[in-house]
Design a protein around this motif. Structure first.
Motif, PDB file in Angstrom:
ATOM      1  N   ILE A  39       0.869  -1.124   0.124  1.00  0.00           N
ATOM      2  CA  ILE A  39      -0.055  -0.169   0.163  1.00  0.00           C
ATOM      3  C   ILE A  39       0.811   1.343  -0.007  1.00  0.00           C
ATOM      4  O   ILE A  39       0.366   2.389   0.294  1.00  0.00           O
ATOM      5  N   TYR A  40       2.191   1.220  -0.296  1.00  0.00           N
ATOM      6  CA  TYR A  40       2.975   2.323  -0.519  1.00  0.00           C
ATOM      7  C   TYR A  40       3.161   2.494  -1.990  1.00  0.00           C
ATOM      8  O   TYR A  40       3.260   1.714  -2.655  1.00  0.00           O
ATOM      9  N   PRO A  41       3.510   3.874  -2.388  1.00  0.00           N
ATOM     10  CA  PRO A  41       3.806   4.372  -3.567  1.00  0.00           C
ATOM     11  C   PRO A  41       5.203   3.558  -4.108  1.00  0.00           C
ATOM     12  O   PRO A  41       5.291   3.302  -5.340  1.00  0.00           O
ATOM     13  N   VAL A  42       6.071   3.319  -3.293  1.00  0.00           N
ATOM     14  CA  VAL A  42       7.316   2.764  -3.586  1.00  0.00           C
ATOM     15  C   VAL A  42       7.635   1.527  -2.373  1.00  0.00           C
ATOM     16  O   VAL A  42       6.948   1.337  -1.606  1.00  0.00           O
ATOM     17  N   SER A 131      -6.156   5.645   0.275  1.00  0.00           N
ATOM     18  CA  SER A 131      -7.363   5.416   0.796  1.00  0.00           C
ATOM     19  C   SER A 131      -7.558   4.165   1.320  1.00  0.00           C
ATOM     20  O   SER A 131      -8.534   3.668   2.129  1.00  0.00           O
ATOM     21  N   ARG A 132      -6.815   3.011   0.859  1.00  0.00           N
ATOM     22  CA  ARG A 132      -6.967   1.671   1.345  1.00  0.00           C
ATOM     23  C   ARG A 132      -6.334   1.478   3.021  1.00  0.00           C
ATOM     24  O   ARG A 132      -6.430   0.389   3.651  1.00  0.00           O
ATOM     25  N   ASN A 133      -5.372   2.609   3.379  1.00  0.00           N
ATOM     26  CA  ASN A 133      -4.686   2.406   4.464  1.00  0.00           C
ATOM     27  C   ASN A 133      -5.700   3.077   5.530  1.00  0.00           C
ATOM     28  O   ASN A 133      -5.363   3.930   5.934  1.00  0.00           O
ATOM     29  N   LYS A 134      -6.416   2.345   6.276  1.00  0.00           N
ATOM     30  CA  LYS A 134      -7.300   2.632   7.108  1.00  0.00           C
ATOM     31  C   LYS A 134      -6.777   3.080   8.465  1.00  0.00           C
ATOM     32  O   LYS A 134      -6.878   4.040   9.182  1.00  0.00           O
ATOM     33  N   ARG A 135      -5.827   2.203   8.858  1.00  0.00           N
ATOM     34  CA  ARG A 135      -4.819   2.586  10.177  1.00  0.00           C
ATOM     35  C   ARG A 135      -4.221   4.048  10.037  1.00  0.00           C
ATOM     36  O   ARG A 135      -4.222   4.711  10.950  1.00  0.00           O
ATOM     37  N   LEU A 151      -7.947  12.447  -3.877  1.00  0.00           N
ATOM     38  CA  LEU A 151      -7.705  12.585  -5.096  1.00  0.00           C
ATOM     39  C   LEU A 151      -7.830  11.492  -5.711  1.00  0.00           C
ATOM     40  O   LEU A 151      -7.222  10.351  -5.295  1.00  0.00           O
ATOM     41  N   ARG A 152      -8.599  11.155  -6.807  1.00  0.00           N
ATOM     42  CA  ARG A 152      -8.861   9.707  -7.528  1.00  0.00           C
ATOM     43  C   ARG A 152      -7.887   9.292  -8.410  1.00  0.00           C
ATOM     44  O   ARG A 152      -7.397  10.372  -9.407  1.00  0.00           O
ATOM     45  N   ALA A 153      -7.239   8.104  -8.313  1.00  0.00           N
ATOM     46  CA  ALA A 153      -6.474   7.748  -9.207  1.00  0.00           C
ATOM     47  C   ALA A 153      -5.201   8.443  -9.515  1.00  0.00           C
ATOM     48  O   ALA A 153      -4.791   8.595 -10.781  1.00  0.00           O
ATOM     49  N   ASN A 154      -4.810   9.312  -8.627  1.00  0.00           N
ATOM     50  CA  ASN A 154      -3.560  10.417  -8.779  1.00  0.00           C
ATOM     51  C   ASN A 154      -2.364  10.080  -8.815  1.00  0.00           C
ATOM     52  O   ASN A 154      -1.449  10.528  -9.116  1.00  0.00           O
ATOM     53  N   LEU A 155      -1.919   8.429  -8.566  1.00  0.00           N
ATOM     54  CA  LEU A 155      -0.911   7.819  -8.041  1.00  0.00           C
ATOM     55  C   LEU A 155      -0.622   6.667  -8.574  1.00  0.00           C
ATOM     56  O   LEU A 155      -1.514   5.850  -8.173  1.00  0.00           O
ATOM     57  N   VAL A 156       0.278   6.202  -9.333  1.00  0.00           N
ATOM     58  CA  VAL A 156       0.438   4.779  -9.752  1.00  0.00           C
ATOM     59  C   VAL A 156       1.587   4.265  -9.002  1.00  0.00           C
ATOM     60  O   VAL A 156       2.550   4.922  -8.994  1.00  0.00           O
ATOM     61  N   ARG A 163      -3.753   4.327  -7.204  1.00  0.00           N
ATOM     62  CA  ARG A 163      -4.239   4.793  -5.875  1.00  0.00           C
ATOM     63  C   ARG A 163      -5.061   6.275  -5.923  1.00  0.00           C
ATOM     64  O   ARG A 163      -4.634   7.044  -6.518  1.00  0.00           O
ATOM     65  N   ASP A 164      -5.983   6.008  -4.999  1.00  0.00           N
ATOM     66  CA  ASP A 164      -6.844   7.073  -4.530  1.00  0.00           C
ATOM     67  C   ASP A 164      -6.026   7.659  -3.291  1.00  0.00           C
ATOM     68  O   ASP A 164      -5.857   6.786  -2.335  1.00  0.00           O
ATOM     69  N   THR A 165      -5.923   9.002  -3.195  1.00  0.00           N
ATOM     70  CA  THR A 165      -5.127   9.551  -2.152  1.00  0.00           C
ATOM     71  C   THR A 165      -6.120  10.325  -1.255  1.00  0.00           C
ATOM     72  O   THR A 165      -6.418  11.451  -1.882  1.00  0.00           O
ATOM     73  N   ALA A 166      -6.283  10.119  -0.088  1.00  0.00           N
ATOM     74  CA  ALA A 166      -7.006  10.828   1.071  1.00  0.00           C
ATOM     75  C   ALA A 166      -6.033  12.047   1.509  1.00  0.00           C
ATOM     76  O   ALA A 166      -4.862  11.835   1.727  1.00  0.00           O
TER      77      ALA A 166
END
Length: 177
Positions: A39-42, A131-135, A151-156, A163-166
């Motif tokens: 669930i991390y970008p990298v 947005s998947r990282n509830k913790r 932000l919807r689908a703002n990062l691959v 990913r959607d980014t809260a």
């Protein structure tokens, strides 16, 4: 940006500007939780470590090694991201090892970063999470940050996931420590 790059400490946390001496201990700490990297970008837990660190170090990020003062061991990393001349800075690029995650350690670390940012003249701190990282989102809300949108689908991510980014924000006058 130089004012942000300093040693910050309040037991049990010490944040030290990231240097070459921290790289191998950080690599070892990042290997402690292979599952989290999904669930991390990298991927700091595997082959992507060197590339991610090189990217962070070449950017306008202010990177820290996270030290647990109880054991004097490096347990992670965190950063100030894109500090602006307009008084806004993001806290992110954060990883802390499982043994210090989920308790008061993360809050102490974020408190140091937030208070230093405000002391350096920033009026707003932003925090972002997959947005998947509830913790992580729950921990951000506990700091008093407000959800400002997603932000919807703002990062691959490194896995190819879109990913959607809260996005959360904390204004200086909202901070109660």
């Amino acid at each position: 940006m130089e004012a942000l790059s300093c040693i910050l400490e309040h037991d049990p946390v010490r944040l030290v500007p990231l240097t070459d001496d921290h790289i191998e201990p950080l690599r070892a700490a990042c290997r402690l939780d292979q599952e989290i990297w999904e669930i991390y970008p990298v991927n700091l837990g595997g082959d992507g470590f060197d590339g991610a660190i090189a990217l962070w170090r070449s950017s306008d990020w202010v990177n820290f090694a996270v030290i647990d003062t109880r054991s004097d061991s490096l347990v992670g990393t965190t950063s100030y991201i894109r500090p602006t001349q307009f008084g806004v800075v993001e806290i992110g690029g954060t990883y802390i090892a499982p043994e210090v995650r989920g308790g008061p350690f993360n809050r102490a670390m974020k408190k140091l970063l937030i208070e230093n940012a405000f002391a350096c003249g920033f009026h707003k701190v932003e925090l972002r999470a997959d947005s998947r990282n509830k913790r992580s989102m729950a921990a951000i809300r506990k700091l008093g940050a407000k959800h400002e949108g997603t932000l919807r689908a703002n990062l691959v991510t490194w896995t190819g996931y879109r990913r959607d980014t809260a996005v959360f924000g904390l204004l200086k006058d909202e901070w109660h420590g």
